[in-house]
Design a protein around this motif. Structure first.
Motif, PDB file in Angstrom:
ATOM      1  N   GLU A  16     -14.906   1.692  -1.823  1.00  0.00           N
ATOM      2  CA  GLU A  16     -13.719   1.353  -2.606  1.00  0.00           C
ATOM      3  C   GLU A  16     -13.933   1.676  -4.082  1.00  0.00           C
ATOM      4  N   GLU A  59     -14.066   6.055   9.575  1.00  0.00           N
ATOM      5  CA  GLU A  59     -14.530   4.906   8.798  1.00  0.00           C
ATOM      6  C   GLU A  59     -14.036   4.967   7.351  1.00  0.00           C
ATOM      7  N   TRP A  60     -13.948   3.775   6.756  1.00  0.00           N
ATOM      8  CA  TRP A  60     -13.562   3.678   5.344  1.00  0.00           C
ATOM      9  C   TRP A  60     -14.753   4.018   4.464  1.00  0.00           C
ATOM     10  N   HIS A 118      -5.666   6.053   0.128  1.00  0.00           N
ATOM     11  CA  HIS A 118      -5.115   4.721   0.404  1.00  0.00           C
ATOM     12  C   HIS A 118      -5.126   3.977  -0.934  1.00  0.00           C
ATOM     13  N   ASN A 149      -9.150   4.100  -1.783  1.00  0.00           N
ATOM     14  CA  ASN A 149     -10.166   4.431  -0.787  1.00  0.00           C
ATOM     15  C   ASN A 149      -9.686   5.588   0.078  1.00  0.00           C
ATOM     16  N   THR A 150     -10.583   6.062   0.939  1.00  0.00           N
ATOM     17  CA  THR A 150     -10.304   7.131   1.894  1.00  0.00           C
ATOM     18  C   THR A 150     -10.861   6.717   3.248  1.00  0.00           C
ATOM     19  N   PHE A 151     -10.073   6.936   4.289  1.00  0.00           N
ATOM     20  CA  PHE A 151     -10.525   6.726   5.666  1.00  0.00           C
ATOM     21  C   PHE A 151     -10.761   8.100   6.270  1.00  0.00           C
ATOM     22  N   THR A 179       0.829  -1.204   0.000  1.00  0.00           N
ATOM     23  CA  THR A 179       0.000   0.000   0.000  1.00  0.00           C
ATOM     24  C   THR A 179       0.862   1.252   0.000  1.00  0.00           C
ATOM     25  N   ASP A 203      -7.392  10.703   9.700  1.00  0.00           N
ATOM     26  CA  ASP A 203      -7.828  10.520   8.317  1.00  0.00           C
ATOM     27  C   ASP A 203      -6.696   9.981   7.436  1.00  0.00           C
ATOM     28  N   ASN A 214       0.071   5.282   1.044  1.00  0.00           N
ATOM     29  CA  ASN A 214      -0.972   6.003   1.760  1.00  0.00           C
ATOM     30  C   ASN A 214      -0.579   7.447   2.038  1.00  0.00           C
ATOM     31  N   PHE A 256      -2.201   4.274  10.952  1.00  0.00           N
ATOM     32  CA  PHE A 256      -3.651   4.043  10.885  1.00  0.00           C
ATOM     33  C   PHE A 256      -4.237   4.063  12.296  1.00  0.00           C
TER      34      PHE A 256
END
Length: 285
Positions: free
Chosen positions: A80, A76-77, A57, A70-72, A39, A53, A41, A49
């Motif tokens: 996708e 929360e995620w 990712h 994706n984005t956290f 990954t 935020d 990020n 993590f």
């Protein structure tokens, strides 16, 4: 910043300044024959993590044959977004993330594979990390938006022998030609580097006292439209060594004084994402 080294994985870094629109993060390395996933990020506040935020990712998955984006945010995620993975286990990898006001452009081996709309502001990004089954040899972050045609003087000693001009660019999708000129103080062109898709040639020449010299055209047209390139022009005592994407492309013997290079001109069907002048490093090619 640019470093050639072997980076420890997991890799954690704080960006030295905010990620601005126009800038590109370049990550190069190699995967193993047994790589499963890795990954890249972009983080807010800390390079982990731990609940902060993760604006971007990117998960490169060999087990699924996919790249997942994706984005956290706010604990929360999100949803996708997926693309097929262009790499195979054991491949060299070149992944680039270019920031814009409203989105990221993501490139695999210099070809765009994804536009990813920002879900949290670009200005919130302060750290980045790399995890998983990958061997990283090069990380570079920089660049900006450049207008084309572009012209700039070079202060101080200019591109003196022992210096290298590095240009990151992408020929336009329907482009025919572009050129990069290294200028003397009097306006003469010491080196005219002129890819011509309409002639399938990369022409080199000099314009001295308003007269073009003999063209040099040896070598294949190794550039592709809509595919990025890294051009390095090393000024050495006897001539320019020209590298494209890390491979030696041509040598161009000096036709004029090598200590008098004080300007750059760029024109034609090309987008420029980065320009640097650095001390020449020894190349093994």
């Amino acid at each position: 910043m640019a470093l050639e080294t072997n980076y420890p994985i997991p890799y954690r870094s704080k960006l030295t300044e905010p990620f601005e629109p126009g800038q590109t993060l370049i990550v190069r390395g190699k995967t193993a024959e047994d790589s499963v996933r890795f990954t890249v990020n972009l983080h807010t506040a800390s390079a982990d993590f731990s609940g902060n935020d993760v604006p971007l990712h990117i998960s490169i998955r060999f087990d699924e044959g996919k790249i997942v984006f994706n984005t956290f945010s706010k604990g929360e995620w999100g949803k996708e977004e997926r693309k097929s993975n262009p790499w195979k286990r054991g491949d060299d990898i070149d992944i680039r993330i270019r920031a814009h006001d409203s989105k990221f452009q993501i490139f695999a081996d210099q070809k765009e594979i994804k536009e990813y709309e920002h879900r949290v502001p670009l200005s919130s990004i302060s750290h980045f990390s790399i995890d998983g089954d990958v061997f990283i040899t090069h990380i570079h972050w920089g660049g900006r938006y450049y207008p084309v045609p572009y012209e700039s003087g070079i202060p101080g000693e200019g591109i003196a022998p022992g210096k290298t001009l590095v240009i990151y660019g992408t020929p336009e999708k329907k482009g025919k030609r572009f050129h990069i000129n290294l200028l003397k103080k009097n306006g003469d062109i010491a080196l005219h580097f002129n890819p011509r898709f309409d002639e399938k040639a990369i022409v080199r020449n000099s314009l001295l006292s308003n007269e073009w010299g003999n063209e040099e055209r040896e070598g294949k047209m190794i550039l592709e439209k809509a595919t990025g390139f890294d051009l390095e022009i090393h000024n050495e005592a006897y001539g320019f060594q020209i590298f494209l994407n890390g491979e030696r492309f041509a040598t161009y013997a000096h036709r004029t004084e090598p200590n008098d290079l004080h300007g750059i001109q760029i024109g034609g069907d090309v987008e420029i994402t980065g320009i640097q002048i650095v001390d020449s490093a020894p190349h093994h090619a």
